[in-house]
Design a protein around this motif. Structure first.
Motif, PDB file in Angstrom:
ATOM      1  N   GLY A  33     -34.470 -56.530  73.402  1.00  0.00           N
ATOM      2  CA  GLY A  33     -35.558 -56.659  72.501  1.00  0.00           C
ATOM      3  C   GLY A  33     -36.854 -55.508  72.206  1.00  0.00           C
ATOM      4  O   GLY A  33     -36.548 -54.346  72.893  1.00  0.00           O
ATOM      5  N   SER A  34     -37.357 -56.068  71.253  1.00  0.00           N
ATOM      6  CA  SER A  34     -38.821 -54.621  70.992  1.00  0.00           C
ATOM      7  C   SER A  34     -39.770 -55.306  71.331  1.00  0.00           C
ATOM      8  O   SER A  34     -41.001 -54.897  70.183  1.00  0.00           O
ATOM      9  CB  SER A  34     -38.414 -54.488  69.595  1.00  0.00           C
ATOM     10  N   ASP A  35     -39.609 -55.798  71.610  1.00  0.00           N
ATOM     11  CA  ASP A  35     -41.556 -56.653  71.940  1.00  0.00           C
ATOM     12  C   ASP A  35     -42.357 -55.294  73.404  1.00  0.00           C
ATOM     13  O   ASP A  35     -43.461 -56.014  73.322  1.00  0.00           O
ATOM     14  CB  ASP A  35     -41.310 -58.083  72.683  1.00  0.00           C
ATOM     15  N   ARG A  36     -42.264 -54.786  73.699  1.00  0.00           N
ATOM     16  CA  ARG A  36     -42.365 -53.610  74.462  1.00  0.00           C
ATOM     17  C   ARG A  36     -43.268 -52.302  73.886  1.00  0.00           C
ATOM     18  O   ARG A  36     -42.541 -52.653  72.082  1.00  0.00           O
ATOM     19  CB  ARG A  36     -41.307 -53.004  75.339  1.00  0.00           C
ATOM     20  N   PRO A  37     -44.434 -51.587  74.204  1.00  0.00           N
ATOM     21  CA  PRO A  37     -44.909 -50.677  73.292  1.00  0.00           C
ATOM     22  C   PRO A  37     -43.769 -49.331  73.122  1.00  0.00           C
ATOM     23  O   PRO A  37     -42.898 -49.612  73.764  1.00  0.00           O
ATOM     24  CB  PRO A  37     -45.743 -50.553  74.089  1.00  0.00           C
ATOM     25  N   GLU A  38     -44.016 -48.305  71.751  1.00  0.00           N
ATOM     26  CA  GLU A  38     -43.035 -47.539  72.000  1.00  0.00           C
ATOM     27  C   GLU A  38     -42.208 -46.687  73.074  1.00  0.00           C
ATOM     28  O   GLU A  38     -42.827 -45.922  73.869  1.00  0.00           O
ATOM     29  CB  GLU A  38     -44.134 -46.321  71.331  1.00  0.00           C
ATOM     30  N   GLY A  39     -40.833 -46.800  73.053  1.00  0.00           N
ATOM     31  CA  GLY A  39     -39.820 -46.234  73.806  1.00  0.00           C
ATOM     32  C   GLY A  39     -39.714 -46.969  75.126  1.00  0.00           C
ATOM     33  O   GLY A  39     -39.272 -47.257  75.285  1.00  0.00           O
ATOM     34  N   LEU A  40     -41.107 -48.174  74.937  1.00  0.00           N
ATOM     35  CA  LEU A  40     -40.650 -48.478  76.642  1.00  0.00           C
ATOM     36  C   LEU A  40     -39.152 -49.183  76.636  1.00  0.00           C
ATOM     37  O   LEU A  40     -38.663 -49.205  77.777  1.00  0.00           O
ATOM     38  CB  LEU A  40     -41.867 -48.807  77.392  1.00  0.00           C
ATOM     39  N   THR A  41     -38.456 -49.542  76.051  1.00  0.00           N
ATOM     40  CA  THR A  41     -37.849 -50.725  76.442  1.00  0.00           C
ATOM     41  C   THR A  41     -36.307 -49.917  76.648  1.00  0.00           C
ATOM     42  O   THR A  41     -35.877 -49.834  77.486  1.00  0.00           O
ATOM     43  CB  THR A  41     -37.093 -51.213  74.869  1.00  0.00           C
ATOM     44  N   LEU A  42     -36.455 -48.533  76.544  1.00  0.00           N
ATOM     45  CA  LEU A  42     -35.240 -47.532  76.005  1.00  0.00           C
ATOM     46  C   LEU A  42     -35.330 -47.063  77.870  1.00  0.00           C
ATOM     47  O   LEU A  42     -34.765 -47.143  78.650  1.00  0.00           O
ATOM     48  CB  LEU A  42     -35.789 -46.289  75.430  1.00  0.00           C
ATOM     49  N   VAL A  43     -36.690 -46.986  78.464  1.00  0.00           N
ATOM     50  CA  VAL A  43     -37.097 -47.145  79.712  1.00  0.00           C
ATOM     51  C   VAL A  43     -36.735 -48.130  80.857  1.00  0.00           C
ATOM     52  O   VAL A  43     -36.256 -48.274  81.971  1.00  0.00           O
ATOM     53  CB  VAL A  43     -38.544 -46.426  79.968  1.00  0.00           C
ATOM     54  N   THR A  44     -36.970 -49.287  79.975  1.00  0.00           N
ATOM     55  CA  THR A  44     -37.147 -50.450  80.896  1.00  0.00           C
ATOM     56  C   THR A  44     -35.189 -50.649  81.176  1.00  0.00           C
ATOM     57  O   THR A  44     -34.692 -51.046  82.441  1.00  0.00           O
ATOM     58  CB  THR A  44     -37.102 -51.878  80.354  1.00  0.00           C
ATOM     59  N   ALA A  45     -34.510 -49.869  80.266  1.00  0.00           N
ATOM     60  CA  ALA A  45     -33.394 -50.440  80.043  1.00  0.00           C
ATOM     61  C   ALA A  45     -32.261 -49.415  81.133  1.00  0.00           C
ATOM     62  O   ALA A  45     -31.654 -49.931  82.127  1.00  0.00           O
ATOM     63  CB  ALA A  45     -32.074 -50.203  78.445  1.00  0.00           C
ATOM     64  N   ASP A  46     -32.711 -48.340  80.558  1.00  0.00           N
ATOM     65  CA  ASP A  46     -32.646 -47.196  81.936  1.00  0.00           C
ATOM     66  C   ASP A  46     -32.695 -47.167  83.368  1.00  0.00           C
ATOM     67  O   ASP A  46     -32.129 -47.147  84.128  1.00  0.00           O
ATOM     68  CB  ASP A  46     -33.196 -46.080  81.207  1.00  0.00           C
ATOM     69  N   GLU A  47     -33.863 -48.449  83.605  1.00  0.00           N
ATOM     70  CA  GLU A  47     -34.136 -48.262  84.850  1.00  0.00           C
ATOM     71  C   GLU A  47     -33.230 -49.585  85.812  1.00  0.00           C
ATOM     72  O   GLU A  47     -32.549 -49.359  86.420  1.00  0.00           O
ATOM     73  CB  GLU A  47     -35.606 -48.783  84.978  1.00  0.00           C
ATOM     74  N   ASP A  48     -33.104 -50.835  84.275  1.00  0.00           N
ATOM     75  CA  ASP A  48     -32.347 -51.743  85.653  1.00  0.00           C
ATOM     76  C   ASP A  48     -30.826 -51.037  84.664  1.00  0.00           C
ATOM     77  O   ASP A  48     -30.173 -51.051  86.156  1.00  0.00           O
ATOM     78  CB  ASP A  48     -32.054 -52.830  83.681  1.00  0.00           C
ATOM     79  N   LEU A  49     -30.122 -50.217  83.902  1.00  0.00           N
ATOM     80  CA  LEU A  49     -29.364 -50.179  84.309  1.00  0.00           C
ATOM     81  C   LEU A  49     -28.623 -49.319  85.989  1.00  0.00           C
ATOM     82  O   LEU A  49     -27.607 -48.852  86.403  1.00  0.00           O
ATOM     83  CB  LEU A  49     -28.589 -48.936  83.418  1.00  0.00           C
ATOM     84  N   GLN A  50     -29.974 -48.223  86.274  1.00  0.00           N
ATOM     85  CA  GLN A  50     -30.149 -47.245  87.820  1.00  0.00           C
ATOM     86  C   GLN A  50     -29.784 -48.190  88.627  1.00  0.00           C
ATOM     87  O   GLN A  50     -29.520 -48.123  89.860  1.00  0.00           O
ATOM     88  CB  GLN A  50     -30.941 -46.971  87.372  1.00  0.00           C
ATOM     89  N   ALA A  51     -30.507 -49.728  89.023  1.00  0.00           N
ATOM     90  CA  ALA A  51     -30.626 -51.077  89.681  1.00  0.00           C
ATOM     91  C   ALA A  51     -29.899 -51.800  89.857  1.00  0.00           C
ATOM     92  O   ALA A  51     -28.940 -52.298  90.240  1.00  0.00           O
ATOM     93  CB  ALA A  51     -31.490 -51.488  88.871  1.00  0.00           C
ATOM     94  N   PHE A  52     -28.850 -51.498  88.638  1.00  0.00           N
ATOM     95  CA  PHE A  52     -27.844 -52.848  88.497  1.00  0.00           C
ATOM     96  C   PHE A  52     -26.134 -52.004  88.331  1.00  0.00           C
ATOM     97  O   PHE A  52     -25.389 -52.566  87.984  1.00  0.00           O
ATOM     98  CB  PHE A  52     -27.669 -53.936  87.669  1.00  0.00           C
ATOM     99  N   GLY A  53     -26.437 -50.755  87.566  1.00  0.00           N
ATOM    100  CA  GLY A  53     -25.040 -50.138  87.531  1.00  0.00           C
ATOM    101  C   GLY A  53     -24.855 -50.142  86.354  1.00  0.00           C
ATOM    102  O   GLY A  53     -25.890 -50.622  84.981  1.00  0.00           O
TER     103      GLY A  53
END
Length: 59
Positions: A33-53
């Motif tokens: 979703g888009s409830d995070r500030p400017e571009g942070l959602t993409l950063v969070t998504a990338d971190e999640d993918l690094q953690a979980f594959g």
């Protein structure tokens, strides 16, 4: 993700170019979703993918 240019926003890219044009972080960002500030959602998504594959291993 209103802080990103419209051409870089995952949801708009999905609608314009189709699912095949999106990276795994962009796909996960749409799910998060888009409830995070400017571009942070993409950063969070990338971190999640690094953690979980890659997306293909998530389901």
């Amino acid at each position: 993700m209103t802080g990103l240019p419209e051409s870089a926003r995952p949801r708009e890219r999905l609608l314009r170019l189709g699912i095949g044009a999106l990276s795994d972080p962009e796909l996960v960002a749409i799910l998060l979703g888009s409830d995070r500030p400017e571009g942070l959602t993409l950063v969070t998504a990338d971190e999640d993918l690094q953690a979980f594959g890659p997306v293909t291993t998530l389901w």
